[in-house]
Motif scaffolding. Structure first.
Motif, PDB file in Angstrom:
ATOM      1  N   THR A  69       0.842  -1.193   0.000  1.00 50.35           N
ATOM      2  CA  THR A  69       0.000   0.000   0.000  1.00 50.35           C
ATOM      3  C   THR A  69       0.878   1.244   0.000  1.00 50.35           C
ATOM      4  OG1 THR A  69      -0.205   0.008   2.404  1.00 50.35           O
ATOM      5  CG2 THR A  69      -1.939  -1.127   1.154  1.00 50.35           C
ATOM      6  N   ASP A  70       0.353   2.293  -0.591  1.00 52.37           N
ATOM      7  CA  ASP A  70       1.076   3.559  -0.675  1.00 52.37           C
ATOM      8  C   ASP A  70       0.080   4.687  -0.433  1.00 52.37           C
ATOM      9  OD1 ASP A  70       2.418   5.955  -1.590  1.00 52.37           O
ATOM     10  OD2 ASP A  70       3.827   4.652  -2.656  1.00 52.37           O
ATOM     11  N   GLN A  71       0.310   5.445   0.607  1.00 56.61           N
ATOM     12  CA  GLN A  71      -0.573   6.542   1.014  1.00 56.61           C
ATOM     13  C   GLN A  71      -0.739   7.573  -0.102  1.00 56.61           C
ATOM     14  OE1 GLN A  71      -2.094   6.341   3.979  1.00 56.61           O
ATOM     15  NE2 GLN A  71      -3.178   8.268   3.753  1.00 56.61           N
ATOM     16  N   ARG A  72       0.235   7.706  -0.978  1.00 55.71           N
ATOM     17  CA  ARG A  72       0.158   8.696  -2.062  1.00 55.71           C
ATOM     18  C   ARG A  72      -0.898   8.344  -3.101  1.00 55.71           C
ATOM     19  NH1 ARG A  72       6.377   8.584  -3.583  1.00 55.71           N
ATOM     20  NH2 ARG A  72       5.854   6.400  -3.276  1.00 55.71           N
ATOM     21  N   LEU A  73      -1.460   7.141  -3.026  1.00 54.24           N
ATOM     22  CA  LEU A  73      -2.476   6.708  -3.982  1.00 54.24           C
ATOM     23  C   LEU A  73      -3.900   6.924  -3.487  1.00 54.24           C
ATOM     24  CD1 LEU A  73      -0.818   3.395  -5.231  1.00 54.24           C
ATOM     25  CD2 LEU A  73      -0.853   5.626  -6.381  1.00 54.24           C
ATOM     26  N   ILE A  74      -4.061   7.519  -2.304  1.00 55.00           N
ATOM     27  CA  ILE A  74      -5.416   7.776  -1.809  1.00 55.00           C
ATOM     28  C   ILE A  74      -6.109   8.787  -2.720  1.00 55.00           C
ATOM     29  CG2 ILE A  74      -4.836   7.215   0.586  1.00 55.00           C
ATOM     30  CD1 ILE A  74      -4.969  10.287   1.160  1.00 55.00           C
ATOM     31  N   GLU A  75      -7.423   8.830  -2.607  1.00 53.23           N
ATOM     32  CA  GLU A  75      -8.188   9.766  -3.432  1.00 53.23           C
ATOM     33  C   GLU A  75      -7.810  11.195  -3.085  1.00 53.23           C
ATOM     34  OE1 GLU A  75      -9.345  10.738  -6.136  1.00 53.23           O
ATOM     35  OE2 GLU A  75     -11.264   9.693  -6.254  1.00 53.23           O
ATOM     36  N   ARG A  76      -7.898  12.044  -4.070  1.00 54.03           N
ATOM     37  CA  ARG A  76      -7.616  13.462  -3.901  1.00 54.03           C
ATOM     38  C   ARG A  76      -8.672  14.077  -2.982  1.00 54.03           C
ATOM     39  NH1 ARG A  76      -8.908  17.767  -8.072  1.00 54.03           N
ATOM     40  NH2 ARG A  76      -8.258  19.678  -7.041  1.00 54.03           N
ATOM     41  N   VAL A  77      -8.231  14.889  -2.054  1.00 56.83           N
ATOM     42  CA  VAL A  77      -9.135  15.591  -1.147  1.00 56.83           C
ATOM     43  C   VAL A  77      -9.463  16.937  -1.775  1.00 56.83           C
ATOM     44  CG1 VAL A  77      -9.408  16.590   1.150  1.00 56.83           C
ATOM     45  CG2 VAL A  77      -8.135  14.441   0.864  1.00 56.83           C
ATOM     46  N   LEU A  78     -10.714  17.118  -2.181  1.00 58.59           N
ATOM     47  CA  LEU A  78     -11.137  18.375  -2.788  1.00 58.59           C
ATOM     48  C   LEU A  78     -11.258  19.456  -1.718  1.00 58.59           C
ATOM     49  CD1 LEU A  78     -11.995  19.747  -5.451  1.00 58.59           C
ATOM     50  CD2 LEU A  78     -14.343  19.068  -4.927  1.00 58.59           C
ATOM     51  N   SER A  79     -11.824  19.091  -0.568  1.00 57.25           N
ATOM     52  CA  SER A  79     -11.989  20.028   0.542  1.00 57.25           C
ATOM     53  C   SER A  79     -12.341  19.235   1.793  1.00 57.25           C
ATOM     54  CB  SER A  79     -13.113  21.023   0.241  1.00 57.25           C
ATOM     55  OG  SER A  79     -13.361  21.862   1.340  1.00 57.25           O
ATOM     56  N   THR A  80     -12.017  19.780   2.939  1.00 57.12           N
ATOM     57  CA  THR A  80     -12.409  19.127   4.187  1.00 57.12           C
ATOM     58  C   THR A  80     -13.746  19.669   4.688  1.00 57.12           C
ATOM     59  OG1 THR A  80     -11.055  20.712   5.407  1.00 57.12           O
ATOM     60  CG2 THR A  80     -10.085  18.535   4.950  1.00 57.12           C
ATOM     61  N   THR A  81     -14.287  20.654   3.981  1.00 62.87           N
ATOM     62  CA  THR A  81     -15.620  21.158   4.319  1.00 62.87           C
ATOM     63  C   THR A  81     -16.618  20.592   3.321  1.00 62.87           C
ATOM     64  OG1 THR A  81     -15.378  23.153   2.978  1.00 62.87           O
ATOM     65  CG2 THR A  81     -14.702  23.304   5.281  1.00 62.87           C
ATOM     66  N   ASN A  82     -17.866  20.514   3.722  1.00 67.23           N
ATOM     67  CA  ASN A  82     -18.913  19.985   2.856  1.00 67.23           C
ATOM     68  C   ASN A  82     -19.261  21.039   1.802  1.00 67.23           C
ATOM     69  OD1 ASN A  82     -20.927  18.458   1.746  1.00 67.23           O
ATOM     70  ND2 ASN A  82     -22.362  18.746   3.430  1.00 67.23           N
ATOM     71  N   LEU A  83     -18.982  20.737   0.555  1.00 67.79           N
ATOM     72  CA  LEU A  83     -19.262  21.665  -0.549  1.00 67.79           C
ATOM     73  C   LEU A  83     -20.548  21.226  -1.245  1.00 67.79           C
ATOM     74  CD1 LEU A  83     -15.668  21.835  -2.099  1.00 67.79           C
ATOM     75  CD2 LEU A  83     -16.712  23.472  -0.513  1.00 67.79           C
ATOM     76  N   SER A  84     -21.609  22.012  -1.121  1.00 65.49           N
ATOM     77  CA  SER A  84     -22.879  21.641  -1.744  1.00 65.49           C
ATOM     78  C   SER A  84     -22.755  21.609  -3.269  1.00 65.49           C
ATOM     79  CB  SER A  84     -23.994  22.594  -1.324  1.00 65.49           C
ATOM     80  OG  SER A  84     -23.671  23.917  -1.705  1.00 65.49           O
ATOM     81  N   ASP A  85     -21.855  22.423  -3.804  1.00 66.83           N
ATOM     82  CA  ASP A  85     -21.633  22.472  -5.255  1.00 66.83           C
ATOM     83  C   ASP A  85     -20.298  21.825  -5.632  1.00 66.83           C
ATOM     84  OD1 ASP A  85     -20.068  24.383  -4.034  1.00 66.83           O
ATOM     85  OD2 ASP A  85     -20.359  25.888  -5.595  1.00 66.83           O
ATOM     86  N   TRP A  86     -19.963  20.724  -4.933  1.00 63.44           N
ATOM     87  CA  TRP A  86     -18.670  20.070  -5.128  1.00 63.44           C
ATOM     88  C   TRP A  86     -18.430  19.652  -6.579  1.00 63.44           C
ATOM     89  CZ3 TRP A  86     -18.006  15.218  -7.084  1.00 63.44           C
ATOM     90  CH2 TRP A  86     -19.126  14.388  -7.117  1.00 63.44           C
ATOM     91  N   PHE A  87     -19.497  19.241  -7.263  1.00 62.23           N
ATOM     92  CA  PHE A  87     -19.379  18.772  -8.635  1.00 62.23           C
ATOM     93  C   PHE A  87     -18.851  19.895  -9.539  1.00 62.23           C
ATOM     94  CE2 PHE A  87     -21.228  17.051 -12.654  1.00 62.23           C
ATOM     95  CZ  PHE A  87     -20.702  15.769 -12.577  1.00 62.23           C
ATOM     96  N   GLU A  88     -19.435  21.084  -9.406  1.00 65.69           N
ATOM     97  CA  GLU A  88     -18.974  22.245 -10.187  1.00 65.69           C
ATOM     98  C   GLU A  88     -17.571  22.662  -9.785  1.00 65.69           C
ATOM     99  OE1 GLU A  88     -20.256  23.748 -12.915  1.00 65.69           O
ATOM    100  OE2 GLU A  88     -21.644  22.058 -12.811  1.00 65.69           O
ATOM    101  N   LYS A  89     -17.293  22.591  -8.486  1.00 62.82           N
ATOM    102  CA  LYS A  89     -15.966  22.964  -8.010  1.00 62.82           C
ATOM    103  C   LYS A  89     -14.916  21.987  -8.550  1.00 62.82           C
ATOM    104  CE  LYS A  89     -16.747  25.857  -3.990  1.00 62.82           C
ATOM    105  NZ  LYS A  89     -17.742  26.638  -4.600  1.00 62.82           N
ATOM    106  N   LEU A  90     -15.241  20.707  -8.555  1.00 63.14           N
ATOM    107  CA  LEU A  90     -14.322  19.711  -9.105  1.00 63.14           C
ATOM    108  C   LEU A  90     -14.055  20.009 -10.574  1.00 63.14           C
ATOM    109  CD1 LEU A  90     -12.668  17.102  -8.812  1.00 63.14           C
ATOM    110  CD2 LEU A  90     -14.742  15.848  -9.426  1.00 63.14           C
ATOM    111  N   LYS A  91     -15.104  20.336 -11.303  1.00 63.27           N
ATOM    112  CA  LYS A  91     -14.965  20.645 -12.723  1.00 63.27           C
ATOM    113  C   LYS A  91     -13.956  21.777 -12.949  1.00 63.27           C
ATOM    114  CE  LYS A  91     -17.736  21.697 -16.809  1.00 63.27           C
ATOM    115  NZ  LYS A  91     -19.082  21.930 -17.317  1.00 63.27           N
TER     116      LYS A  91
END
Length: 180
Positions: A69-91
């Motif tokens: 296992t390699d910690q560098r392969l974890i999913e990217r953290v977009l934000s530690t706060t709940n983003l209601s518009d996360w989909f648009e922000k990811l885009k």
């Protein structure tokens, strides 16, 4: 020539690190093991998240290869706060690689860590390696090699998904090989 099989994990119950594969995901993991069993794999590296390990466990057992296992392969953290518009922000992060949200990492930062893993594999003795990771970070790796890879390409990834990356004389080619 080095061959690296880049795998997005199978269907999972959710996003947390401890999220397991669904029943369908477990069946996909078995299909994946059959799909890759004759490829003479000599190394498996996976995100430490449960869904990534479960996705490759049937193949690792079949080939008697330890999953590193390699910690560098974890999913990217977009934000530690709940983003209601996360989909648009990811885009927007596919166009602005430096854009960063509270507590998260930019696309550039996430890309850097997965590229580090890839470079280590390129410099290792292994000829055929499997890397199991997550959709967004995998997309960023694909974007690193093909800047045209964008948000819509990320949306079109499947669970699982498999890309074959070949490095021959420092010329890298990528081909999607999973027809799931």
């Amino acid at each position: 020539m080095k061959k690296i099989y880049l795998i997005r994990h199978c269907e999972a119950e959710g996003q947390p690190p401890e999220a397991k594969l669904t029943e369908r995901g477990l069946k996909q993991a078995l299909e994946l093991s059959w799909f890759l069993s004759d490829r003479k794999i000599d190394r498996i590296i996976a995100s430490p998240y449960k869904r990534a390990i479960q996705s490759i466990q049937p193949l690792a057992q079949r080939l008697n290869i330890e999953i590193k296992t390699d910690q560098r392969l974890i999913e990217r953290v977009l934000s530690t706060t709940n983003l209601s518009d996360w989909f648009e922000k990811l885009k927007t992060t596919f166009d602005d690689l430096e854009l960063k949200f509270e507590g998260g990492e930019s696309s550039q930062e996430a890309m850097k860590r997965i590229v580090e893993v890839l470079e280590e594999v390129f410099n290792s003795e292994s000829k055929k390696t499997i890397i199991v990771t997550h959709g967004n970070i995998l997309s960023l790796l694909l974007k690193y090699f093909n800047n045209d890879f964008g948000f819509e390409d990320w949306r079109n990834l499947s669970n699982p998904d498999v890309f074959l990356l070949k490095n021959e004389d420092n010329k890298v080619t990528i081909e999607r090989i999973w027809k799931g």
